[in-house]
Write a protein that holds these residues in place. Structure first.
Motif, PDB file in Angstrom:
ATOM      1  N   UNK A 189      33.482  21.237  29.127  1.00 52.32           N
ATOM      2  CA  UNK A 189      32.609  22.400  29.004  1.00 52.32           C
ATOM      3  C   UNK A 189      33.239  23.629  29.650  1.00 52.32           C
ATOM      4  N   UNK A 190      33.269  24.729  28.914  1.00 51.23           N
ATOM      5  CA  UNK A 190      33.879  25.965  29.419  1.00 51.23           C
ATOM      6  C   UNK A 190      33.164  26.476  30.664  1.00 51.23           C
ATOM      7  N   UNK A 191      31.858  26.277  30.744  1.00 53.70           N
ATOM      8  CA  UNK A 191      31.107  26.718  31.918  1.00 53.70           C
ATOM      9  C   UNK A 191      31.537  25.918  33.142  1.00 53.70           C
ATOM     10  N   UNK A 192      31.624  24.615  32.999  1.00 51.95           N
ATOM     11  CA  UNK A 192      32.048  23.777  34.126  1.00 51.95           C
ATOM     12  C   UNK A 192      33.472  24.129  34.566  1.00 51.95           C
ATOM     13  N   UNK A 193      34.338  24.411  33.597  1.00 51.62           N
ATOM     14  CA  UNK A 193      35.725  24.728  33.925  1.00 51.62           C
ATOM     15  C   UNK A 193      35.868  26.095  34.584  1.00 51.62           C
ATOM     16  N   UNK A 194      34.907  26.971  34.373  1.00 52.81           N
ATOM     17  CA  UNK A 194      35.025  28.330  34.894  1.00 52.81           C
ATOM     18  C   UNK A 194      34.837  28.412  36.405  1.00 52.81           C
ATOM     19  N   UNK A 195      34.195  27.435  36.993  1.00 57.35           N
ATOM     20  CA  UNK A 195      33.890  27.463  38.426  1.00 57.35           C
ATOM     21  C   UNK A 195      35.178  27.367  39.241  1.00 57.35           C
ATOM     22  N   UNK A 196      35.398  28.255  40.204  1.00 58.76           N
ATOM     23  CA  UNK A 196      36.612  28.184  41.018  1.00 58.76           C
ATOM     24  C   UNK A 196      36.781  26.842  41.730  1.00 58.76           C
ATOM     25  N   UNK A 197      35.685  26.237  42.177  1.00 57.64           N
ATOM     26  CA  UNK A 197      35.784  24.931  42.821  1.00 57.64           C
ATOM     27  C   UNK A 197      36.178  23.855  41.818  1.00 57.64           C
ATOM     28  N   UNK A 198      35.623  23.910  40.619  1.00 57.51           N
ATOM     29  CA  UNK A 198      35.989  22.939  39.585  1.00 57.51           C
ATOM     30  C   UNK A 198      37.484  22.964  39.324  1.00 57.51           C
ATOM     31  N   UNK A 199      38.062  24.152  39.308  1.00 56.18           N
ATOM     32  CA  UNK A 199      39.476  24.306  38.989  1.00 56.18           C
ATOM     33  C   UNK A 199      40.378  23.694  40.047  1.00 56.18           C
ATOM     34  N   UNK A 200      39.860  23.526  41.255  1.00 57.59           N
ATOM     35  CA  UNK A 200      40.657  22.932  42.341  1.00 57.59           C
ATOM     36  C   UNK A 200      40.353  21.457  42.558  1.00 57.59           C
ATOM     37  N   UNK A 201      39.448  20.907  41.771  1.00 56.89           N
ATOM     38  CA  UNK A 201      38.965  19.556  42.070  1.00 56.89           C
ATOM     39  C   UNK A 201      39.867  18.452  41.520  1.00 56.89           C
ATOM     40  N   UNK A 202      40.690  18.740  40.538  1.00 54.76           N
ATOM     41  CA  UNK A 202      41.639  17.746  40.060  1.00 54.76           C
ATOM     42  C   UNK A 202      41.119  16.795  39.007  1.00 54.76           C
ATOM     43  N   UNK A 203      40.034  17.152  38.329  1.00 52.74           N
ATOM     44  CA  UNK A 203      39.521  16.277  37.281  1.00 52.74           C
ATOM     45  C   UNK A 203      40.385  16.395  36.031  1.00 52.74           C
ATOM     46  N   UNK A 204      40.804  15.253  35.482  1.00 53.47           N
ATOM     47  CA  UNK A 204      41.675  15.229  34.315  1.00 53.47           C
ATOM     48  C   UNK A 204      40.932  15.707  33.075  1.00 53.47           C
ATOM     49  N   UNK A 205      41.635  16.460  32.226  1.00 49.59           N
ATOM     50  CA  UNK A 205      41.011  16.912  30.980  1.00 49.59           C
ATOM     51  C   UNK A 205      40.615  15.728  30.106  1.00 49.59           C
ATOM     52  N   UNK A 206      41.393  14.651  30.138  1.00 52.52           N
ATOM     53  CA  UNK A 206      41.042  13.459  29.348  1.00 52.52           C
ATOM     54  C   UNK A 206      39.716  12.873  29.803  1.00 52.52           C
ATOM     55  N   UNK A 207      39.427  12.958  31.091  1.00 55.14           N
ATOM     56  CA  UNK A 207      38.146  12.481  31.601  1.00 55.14           C
ATOM     57  C   UNK A 207      37.010  13.359  31.083  1.00 55.14           C
ATOM     58  N   UNK A 208      37.215  14.675  31.098  1.00 58.12           N
ATOM     59  CA  UNK A 208      36.197  15.575  30.571  1.00 58.12           C
ATOM     60  C   UNK A 208      35.973  15.325  29.086  1.00 58.12           C
ATOM     61  N   UNK A 209      37.051  15.073  28.338  1.00 58.67           N
ATOM     62  CA  UNK A 209      36.925  14.784  26.909  1.00 58.67           C
ATOM     63  C   UNK A 209      36.131  13.510  26.676  1.00 58.67           C
ATOM     64  N   UNK A 210      36.331  12.519  27.521  1.00 62.09           N
ATOM     65  CA  UNK A 210      35.579  11.266  27.436  1.00 62.09           C
ATOM     66  C   UNK A 210      34.079  11.536  27.573  1.00 62.09           C
ATOM     67  N   UNK A 211      33.721  12.342  28.554  1.00 60.30           N
ATOM     68  CA  UNK A 211      32.306  12.649  28.769  1.00 60.30           C
ATOM     69  C   UNK A 211      31.750  13.509  27.630  1.00 60.30           C
ATOM     70  N   UNK A 212      32.560  14.410  27.098  1.00 54.98           N
ATOM     71  CA  UNK A 212      32.094  15.226  25.979  1.00 54.98           C
ATOM     72  C   UNK A 212      31.829  14.364  24.750  1.00 54.98           C
ATOM     73  N   UNK A 213      32.671  13.365  24.506  1.00 53.24           N
ATOM     74  CA  UNK A 213      32.435  12.471  23.357  1.00 53.24           C
ATOM     75  C   UNK A 213      31.184  11.629  23.571  1.00 53.24           C
ATOM     76  N   UNK A 214      30.887  11.298  24.812  1.00 55.48           N
ATOM     77  CA  UNK A 214      29.643  10.567  25.091  1.00 55.48           C
ATOM     78  C   UNK A 214      28.428  11.452  24.853  1.00 55.48           C
ATOM     79  N   UNK A 215      28.555  12.729  25.239  1.00 58.59           N
ATOM     80  CA  UNK A 215      27.475  13.684  25.041  1.00 58.59           C
ATOM     81  C   UNK A 215      27.285  14.050  23.575  1.00 58.59           C
ATOM     82  N   UNK A 216      28.416  14.184  22.861  1.00 60.32           N
ATOM     83  CA  UNK A 216      28.353  14.628  21.460  1.00 60.32           C
ATOM     84  C   UNK A 216      29.361  13.819  20.623  1.00 60.32           C
ATOM     85  N   UNK A 217      28.966  12.614  20.235  1.00 59.87           N
ATOM     86  CA  UNK A 217      29.891  11.788  19.446  1.00 59.87           C
ATOM     87  C   UNK A 217      30.253  12.469  18.124  1.00 59.87           C
ATOM     88  N   UNK A 218      31.444  12.192  17.675  1.00 64.98           N
ATOM     89  CA  UNK A 218      31.888  12.791  16.410  1.00 64.98           C
ATOM     90  C   UNK A 218      31.058  12.241  15.256  1.00 64.98           C
TER      91      UNK A 218
END
Length: 218
Positions: A189-218
């Motif tokens: 989510x662009x909103x989650x990524x915009x947070x300065x703390x989020x940007x320093x937290x080290x969460x992998x983009x692949x992990x975010x993609x996993x959660x996005x597919x769970x939220x909105x399956x293709x």
């Protein structure tokens, strides 16, 4: 007693988890009977995602791999502590994880409306909670990180689905179905990524993609 929390934090890290806060619940908080300290447990970034990818739950192709991983790892840890593990996926009725998170004093409503954590920013998530019978010392609550922030989260959503007006879920999902929405699907989510703390937290983009597919399956 502070050493008790330090030990638990080290044990969480060894399991690729992190203690994201805790509090001493009262009768009104909906914690299990006999719980003197409730700890909120999330992924231990950035080591969490590679560890999960190497797990049997991720590789076996069965449903709900992350929930099953959480129950194995967090549940096993709880057994060694004589504690009880509680999961946000169990229900109905569901445990009040949002209420518990805010009770730690380390989680708030962000300007965009979603939860923000003092370290994880808008990438905060919980794999479960540990209900301890012991009352352990907890550090004082920090200041909300949104104080003094320039609040990029308010303007980050390309279609204005998240903000002071609430969350327009249909509008969000409609955008995710477009070519432009692939950025959010692939990177989070662009909103989650915009947070300065989020940007320093080290969460992998692949992990975010996993959660996005769970939220909105293709």
């Amino acid at each position: 007693m502070a050493a008790v929390l330090e030990t638990l934090e080290a044990e969480a890290q060894a399991r690729h988890l992190r203690v994201l806060g805790g509090f001493h619940p009262g009768p009104e908080d909906g914690a299990p009977d006999g719980c003197a300290t409730l700890l909120m447990i999330g992924p231990g970034e950035p080591a969490f995602w590679p560890a999960f990818q190497a797990s049997p739950e991720y590789r076996d192709g069965a449903a709900h791999p992350l929930d099953r991983w959480s129950k194995r790892v967090l549940g096993g840890w709880a057994e060694t502590l004589g504690a009880r593990a509680i999961y946000p996926s169990d229900g109905p009725p569901y445990a009040p994880f949002i209420v518990w998170a805010k009770a730690t004093g380390r989680v708030w409503n962000s300007p965009a409306g979603i939860l923000v954590h003092d370290r994880a920013g808008l990438m905060v998530s919980f794999r479960g909670a540990l209900a301890l019978r012991e009352r352990i010392a907890l550090p004082p609550a920090p200041a909300c990180p949104c104080e003094g922030c320039h609040k990029p989260c308010l303007d980050a959503c390309p279609v204005g689905a998240l903000g002071v007006g609430g969350y327009d879920v249909p509008g969000c999902k409609a955008y995710l179905d477009t070519a432009a929405g692939e950025d959010c699907m692939a990177r989070g989510c662009a909103v989650r990524r915009s947070c300065p703390l989020s940007q320093r937290y080290g969460r992998a983009e692949a992990q975010s993609a996993f959660h996005m597919r769970s939220f909105h399956p293709a």
